[in-house]
Design a protein around this motif. Structure first.
Motif, short mmCIF file in Angstrom:
data_model
loop_
_atom_site.label_atom_id
_atom_site.label_comp_id
_atom_site.label_asym_id
_atom_site.label_seq_id
_atom_site.Cartn_x
_atom_site.Cartn_y
_atom_site.Cartn_z
N GLU A 153 -2.70 -19.62 1.52
CA GLU A 153 -2.14 -19.65 2.88
C GLU A 153 -3.09 -18.94 3.84
O GLU A 153 -2.74 -17.95 4.49
N PRO A 154 -4.32 -19.47 3.98
CA PRO A 154 -5.32 -18.80 4.82
C PRO A 154 -4.92 -18.70 6.29
O PRO A 154 -5.40 -17.83 7.02
N GLU A 155 -4.02 -19.57 6.75
CA GLU A 155 -3.59 -19.54 8.15
C GLU A 155 -2.82 -18.27 8.50
O GLU A 155 -2.64 -17.95 9.68
N LYS A 156 -2.39 -17.52 7.52
CA LYS A 156 -1.65 -16.27 7.76
C LYS A 156 -2.56 -15.07 7.95
O LYS A 156 -2.09 -13.95 8.12
N PHE A 157 -3.88 -15.31 7.91
CA PHE A 157 -4.84 -14.22 7.99
C PHE A 157 -5.91 -14.52 9.03
O PHE A 157 -6.34 -15.66 9.19
N THR A 158 -6.35 -13.47 9.73
CA THR A 158 -7.49 -13.56 10.63
C THR A 158 -8.50 -12.50 10.18
O THR A 158 -8.15 -11.32 10.10
N LEU A 159 -9.71 -12.94 9.88
CA LEU A 159 -10.78 -12.02 9.49
C LEU A 159 -11.61 -11.65 10.70
O LEU A 159 -11.96 -12.52 11.50
N VAL A 160 -11.91 -10.37 10.83
CA VAL A 160 -12.72 -9.89 11.95
C VAL A 160 -13.85 -9.05 11.36
O VAL A 160 -13.60 -8.00 10.78
N LYS A 161 -15.09 -9.55 11.50
CA LYS A 161 -16.24 -8.81 10.98
C LYS A 161 -16.81 -7.98 12.13
O LYS A 161 -17.63 -8.44 12.91
N LYS A 162 -16.31 -6.77 12.25
CA LYS A 162 -16.74 -5.86 13.31
C LYS A 162 -16.52 -4.44 12.85
O LYS A 162 -15.72 -4.18 11.96
N GLU A 163 -17.16 -3.54 13.55
CA GLU A 163 -16.89 -2.12 13.39
C GLU A 163 -15.48 -1.88 13.95
O GLU A 163 -15.04 -2.55 14.87
N ALA A 164 -14.76 -0.93 13.38
CA ALA A 164 -13.34 -0.72 13.69
C ALA A 164 -13.06 -0.54 15.18
O ALA A 164 -12.16 -1.20 15.73
N ASN A 165 -13.80 0.31 15.86
CA ASN A 165 -13.52 0.56 17.27
C ASN A 165 -13.80 -0.67 18.14
O ASN A 165 -13.08 -0.92 19.10
N SER A 166 -14.80 -1.46 17.79
CA SER A 166 -15.07 -2.71 18.51
C SER A 166 -13.92 -3.70 18.32
O SER A 166 -13.52 -4.39 19.25
N ALA A 167 -13.40 -3.74 17.10
CA ALA A 167 -12.28 -4.63 16.82
C ALA A 167 -11.05 -4.21 17.63
O ALA A 167 -10.34 -5.06 18.18
N LEU A 168 -10.79 -2.90 17.73
CA LEU A 168 -9.65 -2.42 18.51
C LEU A 168 -9.78 -2.84 19.98
O LEU A 168 -8.80 -3.26 20.60
N LYS A 203 -2.47 3.82 20.64
CA LYS A 203 -1.25 4.12 21.40
C LYS A 203 -1.50 3.92 22.90
O LYS A 203 -0.72 3.26 23.58
N GLU A 204 -2.59 4.47 23.41
CA GLU A 204 -2.93 4.33 24.82
C GLU A 204 -3.18 2.87 25.21
O GLU A 204 -2.85 2.45 26.32
N ALA A 205 -3.77 2.11 24.30
CA ALA A 205 -4.09 0.70 24.56
C ALA A 205 -2.91 -0.22 24.35
O ALA A 205 -3.03 -1.44 24.48
N ASN A 206 -1.75 0.34 24.00
CA ASN A 206 -0.53 -0.43 23.78
C ASN A 206 -0.68 -1.47 22.66
O ASN A 206 -0.18 -2.59 22.77
N LEU A 207 -1.36 -1.09 21.59
CA LEU A 207 -1.54 -1.98 20.44
C LEU A 207 -0.42 -1.85 19.42
O LEU A 207 -0.33 -2.66 18.49
N LEU A 208 0.44 -0.83 19.58
CA LEU A 208 1.51 -0.58 18.61
C LEU A 208 2.86 -1.00 19.19
O LEU A 208 3.25 -0.54 20.26
N LYS A 209 3.55 -1.87 18.47
CA LYS A 209 4.90 -2.23 18.91
C LYS A 209 5.82 -1.03 18.73
O LYS A 209 5.53 -0.12 17.95
N GLU A 210 6.93 -1.06 19.42
CA GLU A 210 7.94 -0.03 19.21
C GLU A 210 8.41 -0.14 17.76
O GLU A 210 8.57 -1.24 17.24
N GLN A 211 8.57 0.98 17.09
CA GLN A 211 8.95 1.08 15.68
C GLN A 211 7.82 0.64 14.73
O GLN A 211 8.06 0.35 13.56
N ALA A 212 6.59 0.58 15.23
CA ALA A 212 5.44 0.25 14.37
C ALA A 212 5.17 1.40 13.41
O ALA A 212 5.31 2.57 13.76
N TYR A 213 4.78 1.04 12.21
CA TYR A 213 4.34 2.02 11.22
C TYR A 213 2.82 2.10 11.22
O TYR A 213 2.15 1.06 11.27
#
Length: 183
Positions: A89-104, A136-146
């Protein structure tokens, strides 16, 4: 290394060879999911230092709808691709080849928000506190995100981080799992 439970339960996963990564052991992975789930009714996953993709694949296997796997290493991306192929089920995944902060930064520009974030950086190079604050500042976390952090037990993450609440702290050998909730 294998998928512990869910739709893909029992399927064997490949891992990177060498000492550059430390895949999350099956025991620790099972414990993590018992603490945050163990099963899900949808949700978007970010595995920021994906390595083999095992945590993201486990989350999808247990009911999350989509996972973003980020790693900067070509070898890791290749292993993640092979492991995703095992799911059929590859459609359920997105691969990102980047350094972590660039990906964020890329995710912020795309207005993506995550329900589950796995942070298992190389122990010597971890900047989890800064990354969580930025998410958190960039609003990447939904409410109740773990936000699930895997660190060397010598690293002391705070009880409150970027106004996220500590939900659980558990040590397994030389590894500590720290789980925060965006509430």
């Amino acid at each position: 290394m294998r998928v512990i439970s869910g739709e893909y339960g029992g399927r064997r996963l490949k891992s990177l060879s060498g000492d550059n990564t430390r895949p999350t052991t099956d025991k620790v992975k099972e414990s993590i999911f018992n603490m945050i789930g163990p099963y899900f009714d949808g949700g978007i996953v970010l595995d920021l230092f994906a390595g083999s993709g095992g945590l993201a694949i486990e989350a999808i296997s247990r009911g999350c709808e989509h996972a973003y796997c980020v790693d900067k290493s070509y070898a890791a991306i290749k292993v993640i691709q092979e492991n995703i192929a095992i799911t059929k089920e590859p459609e359920k995944f997105t691969l990102v080849k980047k350094e972590a902060n660039s990906a964020l930064s890329q995710f912020k520009a795309s207005d993506i928000q995550f329900d589950y974030v796995f942070l298992d950086p190389p122990y010597a190079k971890q900047t989890i506190e800064k990354q969580v604050e930025w998410m958190k500042e960039a609003n990447l976390l939904k409410e109740q995100a773990y936000v699930i952090c895997e660190v060397d037990k010598a690293v002391q993450l705070p009880d409150e981080l970027a106004s996220l609440t500590l939900k659980r702290r558990q040590t397994y050998g030389g590894t500590e799992i720290v789980i925060y909730l965006n509430d």
